[in-house]
Scaffold this motif. Structure first.
Motif, PDB file in Angstrom:
ATOM      1  N   UNK A  69       0.982  -0.664   0.112  1.00 23.74           N
ATOM      2  CA  UNK A  69      -0.201   0.248   0.258  1.00 23.74           C
ATOM      3  C   UNK A  69       1.198   1.595   0.463  1.00 23.74           C
ATOM      4  N   UNK A  70       0.448   1.939  -1.119  1.00 24.01           N
ATOM      5  CA  UNK A  70       1.554   2.959  -0.867  1.00 24.01           C
ATOM      6  C   UNK A  70       1.947   3.879  -0.392  1.00 24.01           C
ATOM      7  N   UNK A  71       3.075   4.478   0.930  1.00 25.97           N
ATOM      8  CA  UNK A  71       3.256   5.081   1.633  1.00 25.97           C
ATOM      9  C   UNK A  71       2.126   4.715   3.169  1.00 25.97           C
ATOM     10  N   UNK A  72       2.278   3.791   2.874  1.00 23.13           N
ATOM     11  CA  UNK A  72       1.419   2.567   4.478  1.00 23.13           C
ATOM     12  C   UNK A  72       2.090   1.535   4.674  1.00 23.13           C
ATOM     13  N   UNK A  73       2.892   0.464   3.832  1.00 24.03           N
ATOM     14  CA  UNK A  73       4.016  -0.450   3.869  1.00 24.03           C
ATOM     15  C   UNK A  73       3.075  -1.965   2.604  1.00 24.03           C
ATOM     16  N   UNK A  74       3.500  -2.684   4.410  1.00 21.66           N
ATOM     17  CA  UNK A  74       3.068  -3.917   2.905  1.00 21.66           C
ATOM     18  C   UNK A  74       2.132  -4.609   4.401  1.00 21.66           C
ATOM     19  N   UNK A  75       0.924  -5.106   3.513  1.00 19.28           N
ATOM     20  CA  UNK A  75      -0.041  -5.927   4.458  1.00 19.28           C
ATOM     21  C   UNK A  75      -0.179  -7.905   3.842  1.00 19.28           C
ATOM     22  N   UNK A  76      -0.543  -8.650   4.736  1.00 19.85           N
ATOM     23  CA  UNK A  76      -1.149  -9.853   4.789  1.00 19.85           C
ATOM     24  C   UNK A  76      -2.052  -9.185   3.826  1.00 19.85           C
ATOM     25  N   UNK A  77      -2.298 -10.085   2.606  1.00 22.18           N
ATOM     26  CA  UNK A  77      -3.648 -10.578   1.685  1.00 22.18           C
ATOM     27  C   UNK A  77      -4.856 -11.369   2.677  1.00 22.18           C
ATOM     28  N   UNK A  78      -5.675 -11.463   2.229  1.00 20.66           N
ATOM     29  CA  UNK A  78      -5.982 -11.901   2.509  1.00 20.66           C
ATOM     30  C   UNK A  78      -7.214 -13.400   2.511  1.00 20.66           C
ATOM     31  N   UNK A  79      -6.391 -13.776   0.917  1.00 16.88           N
ATOM     32  CA  UNK A  79      -6.968 -15.199   0.418  1.00 16.88           C
ATOM     33  C   UNK A  79      -5.350 -15.438  -0.070  1.00 16.88           C
ATOM     34  N   UNK A  80      -5.608 -16.736  -0.151  1.00 18.26           N
ATOM     35  CA  UNK A  80      -4.144 -17.466  -0.981  1.00 18.26           C
ATOM     36  C   UNK A  80      -4.034 -18.437   0.681  1.00 18.26           C
ATOM     37  N   UNK A  81      -4.120 -17.976   1.441  1.00 13.16           N
ATOM     38  CA  UNK A  81      -3.670 -19.282   2.707  1.00 13.16           C
ATOM     39  C   UNK A  81      -4.156 -20.909   2.445  1.00 13.16           C
ATOM     40  N   UNK A  82      -5.319 -21.072   2.201  1.00 10.92           N
ATOM     41  CA  UNK A  82      -5.624 -22.200   1.719  1.00 10.92           C
ATOM     42  C   UNK A  82      -4.762 -23.392   0.471  1.00 10.92           C
ATOM     43  N   UNK A  83      -4.213 -22.120  -0.605  1.00  9.70           N
ATOM     44  CA  UNK A  83      -3.398 -22.602  -2.024  1.00  9.70           C
ATOM     45  C   UNK A  83      -2.257 -22.908  -1.048  1.00  9.70           C
ATOM     46  N   UNK A  84      -2.101 -21.777  -0.192  1.00  7.10           N
ATOM     47  CA  UNK A  84      -0.593 -21.708   0.329  1.00  7.10           C
ATOM     48  C   UNK A  84       0.249 -23.085   1.273  1.00  7.10           C
ATOM     49  N   UNK A  85      -1.253 -23.958   1.763  1.00  3.72           N
ATOM     50  CA  UNK A  85      -1.113 -24.861   2.885  1.00  3.72           C
ATOM     51  C   UNK A  85      -1.345 -25.877   1.608  1.00  3.72           C
ATOM     52  N   UNK A  86      -2.140 -25.831   1.072  1.00  3.77           N
ATOM     53  CA  UNK A  86      -2.409 -27.459  -0.129  1.00  3.77           C
ATOM     54  C   UNK A  86      -0.489 -27.250  -0.803  1.00  3.77           C
ATOM     55  N   UNK A  87      -0.084 -26.569  -1.542  1.00  5.04           N
ATOM     56  CA  UNK A  87       1.493 -25.829  -1.738  1.00  5.04           C
ATOM     57  C   UNK A  87       2.508 -26.897  -0.712  1.00  5.04           C
ATOM     58  N   UNK A  88       2.270 -26.820   0.162  1.00  9.37           N
ATOM     59  CA  UNK A  88       2.655 -27.072   1.480  1.00  9.37           C
ATOM     60  C   UNK A  88       2.698 -28.505   1.802  1.00  9.37           C
ATOM     61  N   UNK A  89       1.553 -29.294   1.317  1.00  8.25           N
ATOM     62  CA  UNK A  89       1.190 -30.256   1.328  1.00  8.25           C
ATOM     63  C   UNK A  89       1.728 -31.475   0.190  1.00  8.25           C
ATOM     64  N   UNK A  90       1.686 -30.710  -1.136  1.00  3.12           N
ATOM     65  CA  UNK A  90       2.806 -31.202  -2.147  1.00  3.12           C
ATOM     66  C   UNK A  90       3.947 -31.437  -1.589  1.00  3.12           C
ATOM     67  N   UNK A  91       4.514 -30.703  -1.698  1.00  5.88           N
ATOM     68  CA  UNK A  91       5.995 -30.739  -1.068  1.00  5.88           C
ATOM     69  C   UNK A  91       5.831 -31.786  -0.034  1.00  5.88           C
ATOM     70  N   UNK A  92       5.225 -31.741   1.105  1.00  2.97           N
ATOM     71  CA  UNK A  92       5.921 -32.561   2.317  1.00  2.97           C
ATOM     72  C   UNK A  92       5.244 -34.216   1.702  1.00  2.97           C
ATOM     73  N   UNK A  93       4.582 -34.366   0.485  1.00  3.64           N
ATOM     74  CA  UNK A  93       3.903 -35.774   0.020  1.00  3.64           C
ATOM     75  C   UNK A  93       4.849 -36.422  -1.127  1.00  3.64           C
ATOM     76  N   UNK A  94       5.292 -34.580  -1.610  1.00  2.00           N
ATOM     77  CA  UNK A  94       7.585 -35.383  -2.495  1.00  2.00           C
ATOM     78  C   UNK A  94       8.378 -36.337  -1.643  1.00  2.00           C
ATOM     79  N   UNK A  95       8.318 -35.405  -0.222  1.00  2.00           N
ATOM     80  CA  UNK A  95      10.009 -35.750   0.586  1.00  2.00           C
ATOM     81  C   UNK A  95       9.292 -35.992   1.041  1.00  2.00           C
ATOM     82  N   UNK A  96       8.235 -37.050   2.197  1.00  2.00           N
ATOM     83  CA  UNK A  96       7.628 -38.415   1.977  1.00  2.00           C
ATOM     84  C   UNK A  96       7.576 -39.770   1.443  1.00  2.00           C
ATOM     85  N   UNK A  97       7.528 -39.181   0.236  1.00  2.00           N
ATOM     86  CA  UNK A  97       7.823 -40.133  -0.657  1.00  2.00           C
ATOM     87  C   UNK A  97       9.075 -40.245  -0.778  1.00  2.00           C
TER      88      UNK A  97
END
Length: 124
Positions: A69-97
């Protein structure tokens, strides 16, 4: 939320910052709409260059996890938490494999592996 930088190893500092901020968002240590430290403040706190911190923030912004946000800084977005969790799970599955394959090559049974996992999980 505390970011810990490891100087040993092969992971770049900006990647460590990105990974730890992503994990904080998944764990809801950082909530939607929450302000992040300024680039200068985070760089000073972590004792890294502002360029490194800016790169980490840029990567997170490209992924849509934070917004500027110009002049105010950076803020956490309201979405993508589920997407990020899914991406993390996929990485864990690959490592577990890979780990399961190594366990099979070492002659471990499923029961041996599960017992090892239970023991390690309880220790952490």
């Amino acid at each position: 939320m505390k970011i810990i930088i490891k100087t040993q190893g092969t992971q770049a500092i900006y990647e460590q910052i990105v990974e730890q901020l992503k994990n904080a968002i998944i764990k809801q240590e950082l909530c939607a709409g929450q302000a992040l430290p300024s680039i200068r403040a985070l760089a000073g706190e972590l004792e890294v260059s502002m360029i490194t911190t800016k790169r980490a923030y840029s990567e997170l912004e490209k992924e849509g996890l934070i917004r500027s946000v110009a002049g105010k800084g950076f803020y956490v977005c309201e979405h993508n938490k589920d997407f990020l969790r899914e991406k993390k799970l996929m990485m864990l599955e690959a490592r577990f494999s890979e780990i399961v394959e190594d366990c099979k090559m070492a002659g471990l049974t499923e029961q041996d592996v599960m017992e090892m996992v239970r023991t390690l999980y309880q220790e952490k």
